[in-house]
Design an enzyme around this catalytic site. Sequence first.
Site, PDB file in Angstrom:
ATOM      1  N   ASP A 315       0.812  -1.221   0.000  1.00  0.00           N
ATOM      2  CA  ASP A 315       0.000   0.000   0.000  1.00  0.00           C
ATOM      3  C   ASP A 315       0.844   1.270   0.000  1.00  0.00           C
ATOM      4  O   ASP A 315       0.432   2.291  -0.558  1.00  0.00           O
ATOM      5  CB  ASP A 315      -0.904   0.027   1.238  1.00  0.00           C
ATOM      6  CG  ASP A 315      -2.099  -0.901   1.119  1.00  0.00           C
ATOM      7  OD1 ASP A 315      -2.163  -1.685   0.154  1.00  0.00           O
ATOM      8  OD2 ASP A 315      -2.973  -0.856   2.016  1.00  0.00           O
ATOM      9  N   MET A 321      -4.664  -1.140  -3.609  1.00  0.00           N
ATOM     10  CA  MET A 321      -4.394  -1.378  -2.185  1.00  0.00           C
ATOM     11  C   MET A 321      -5.079  -2.673  -1.774  1.00  0.00           C
ATOM     12  O   MET A 321      -6.128  -2.687  -1.118  1.00  0.00           O
ATOM     13  CB  MET A 321      -4.848  -0.191  -1.353  1.00  0.00           C
ATOM     14  CG  MET A 321      -3.954   1.025  -1.531  1.00  0.00           C
ATOM     15  SD  MET A 321      -4.358   2.324  -0.354  1.00  0.00           S
ATOM     16  CE  MET A 321      -2.989   3.440  -0.596  1.00  0.00           C
ATOM     17  N   LEU A 322      -4.464  -3.780  -2.180  1.00  0.00           N
ATOM     18  CA  LEU A 322      -5.012  -5.113  -1.953  1.00  0.00           C
ATOM     19  C   LEU A 322      -3.951  -5.989  -1.315  1.00  0.00           C
ATOM     20  O   LEU A 322      -2.776  -5.943  -1.698  1.00  0.00           O
ATOM     21  CB  LEU A 322      -5.453  -5.733  -3.283  1.00  0.00           C
ATOM     22  CG  LEU A 322      -6.528  -4.965  -4.070  1.00  0.00           C
ATOM     23  CD1 LEU A 322      -6.658  -5.521  -5.475  1.00  0.00           C
ATOM     24  CD2 LEU A 322      -7.858  -5.023  -3.335  1.00  0.00           C
ATOM     25  N   HIS A 324      -3.436  -9.185  -1.585  1.00  0.00           N
ATOM     26  CA  HIS A 324      -2.802 -10.151  -2.481  1.00  0.00           C
ATOM     27  C   HIS A 324      -1.828  -9.477  -3.437  1.00  0.00           C
ATOM     28  O   HIS A 324      -0.854 -10.099  -3.857  1.00  0.00           O
ATOM     29  CB  HIS A 324      -3.837 -10.985  -3.240  1.00  0.00           C
ATOM     30  CG  HIS A 324      -4.982 -10.227  -3.808  1.00  0.00           C
ATOM     31  ND1 HIS A 324      -6.067  -9.841  -3.060  1.00  0.00           N
ATOM     32  CD2 HIS A 324      -5.248  -9.799  -5.070  1.00  0.00           C
ATOM     33  CE1 HIS A 324      -6.943  -9.220  -3.829  1.00  0.00           C
ATOM     34  NE2 HIS A 324      -6.462  -9.164  -5.055  1.00  0.00           N
ATOM     35  N   HIS A 447     -19.977 -30.877 -13.852  1.00  0.00           N
ATOM     36  CA  HIS A 447     -21.397 -30.565 -13.787  1.00  0.00           C
ATOM     37  C   HIS A 447     -22.038 -31.314 -12.632  1.00  0.00           C
ATOM     38  O   HIS A 447     -21.792 -32.509 -12.470  1.00  0.00           O
ATOM     39  CB  HIS A 447     -22.088 -30.956 -15.090  1.00  0.00           C
ATOM     40  CG  HIS A 447     -23.577 -30.777 -15.052  1.00  0.00           C
ATOM     41  ND1 HIS A 447     -24.168 -29.538 -15.157  1.00  0.00           N
ATOM     42  CD2 HIS A 447     -24.589 -31.679 -14.897  1.00  0.00           C
ATOM     43  CE1 HIS A 447     -25.485 -29.682 -15.083  1.00  0.00           C
ATOM     44  NE2 HIS A 447     -25.764 -30.976 -14.932  1.00  0.00           N
TER      45      HIS A 447
END
Length: 468
Positions: A315, A321-322, A324, A447
């Site tokens: 950051d 601003m993450l 990960h 599925h």
Amino acid sequence: MDTYDVLVIGGGPGGYVAAIRAAQLGFSVACVDAFTRDGKPSLGGTCLNIGCIPSKALLDSSEKFEMISHDVQDHGITVEGAKMDVAKMLGRKNGVVDKLTGGVAYLFKKNKIKSYHGYGKLMRQDEGGWIVDAAGTEVKAKNVIVATGSNPRALPLAPFGGNIVENSGALEFSEVPKRLGVIGAGVIGVELGSVWRRLGAQVTVLEALPGFLLPADAAVSREALKQFQKQGLDFHFSVNITEVRDNGGSVSVTYTEKEQSVTAEFDKLIVSIGRVPNTEGLGAAQVGLELDERGFVKIDEHYHTNLPSVYAIGDVVGGAMLAHKAEDEGVAVAEIIAGQAGHVNYDVIPWVIYTSPEIAWAGLTEQAAKDKGIAVKTGQFPFSANGRALGHGDPRGFVKVVADANTDKVLGVHMVGPNVSELIAEAVTLMEFGGSAEDLGRTVHAHPTLSEALKEAAMGVGKMAIHL
């Protein structure tokens, strides 16, 4: 004086990951971090302590409460008198945080990383490295990684305190506020507003921008806003806050909307208007560490600052601003220091909002691609036509795939619906390797699964969707 190959300032997702990766690469490593929770040192930064992790714990608890109280009736289940014990919910949240922060401390011990609790400050460059004040102890480091993160941005009219809180305060309400105001319709504001709305709060969201989630694909934004409004969240856009007053027992907020002045009363007010870089106490001015006009540490494409052997990630350098994003930068910078080719592909970083329905996207929106002069084709598939979503009883939303009209390369994937925080990873993997919509559409998916909606949306790019 202790000497280390790598010293990391900041123990959040970027910092602790950088420290662990550097240790794996054979460096002697130390980390200095000032975060304290319940009076004790606590690694993991904002994310683990007062951000990503505790907020998701509360989102899960509140979603279960709402499901039991309202949604399970369609499944033939009758529940009467469901109650939420807020104190127990908060205790569970704290237990999750304790487990994860304790896990980081264990990993430090496992990887022989020295931990200093307190503030780290760049003092001066010395022969062979930097002298750093590590929580009151001077140490020497050949390389320094600045990973000090960010802090909530305060509204000048509404300083934090009392009934006016930022994200950490909104995680600790001892009871459900009857009237909750949220300034800022971004990720944090909407997530925390959703937590307390599910538990019974009347939530009003005030946003200065003219629309909802403007960085997201327009179709996703419209669908998400519609769903949140159906749930009872009251949004107001293009508002201008003119006065905020904490009256002790309530908060009054005066704002203009459509040229009309309105005053609203709330029991609690969450201010969530973004974050600012945390460089306080770092010694930037003293050593000449260069910051940009907004206070972010300036770096080059390899995370070098203007100071030799000083790097910065997360950051504090801006961008997304993450957590990960910071983690991947932590790995990259450690590998760069080791002479390897550390790299982060910023074009395919996923964004996720953990509301109900969830929102996730990666890559270019349809409009952003067109703005770049790229001809696109799209495919979209609703969860209302997906067997697993119908079985879950949650057929809200859709998946949208944006591809280059000439090459079929997938440029972006945008989702709103059940569990899309997990589905987005497949799209990110495909885009990381330059895959096409047809590659995705012709890949066999189990599925019934929610992931079939992604497959069908990809097939829809080539007008091959089967179940639509």
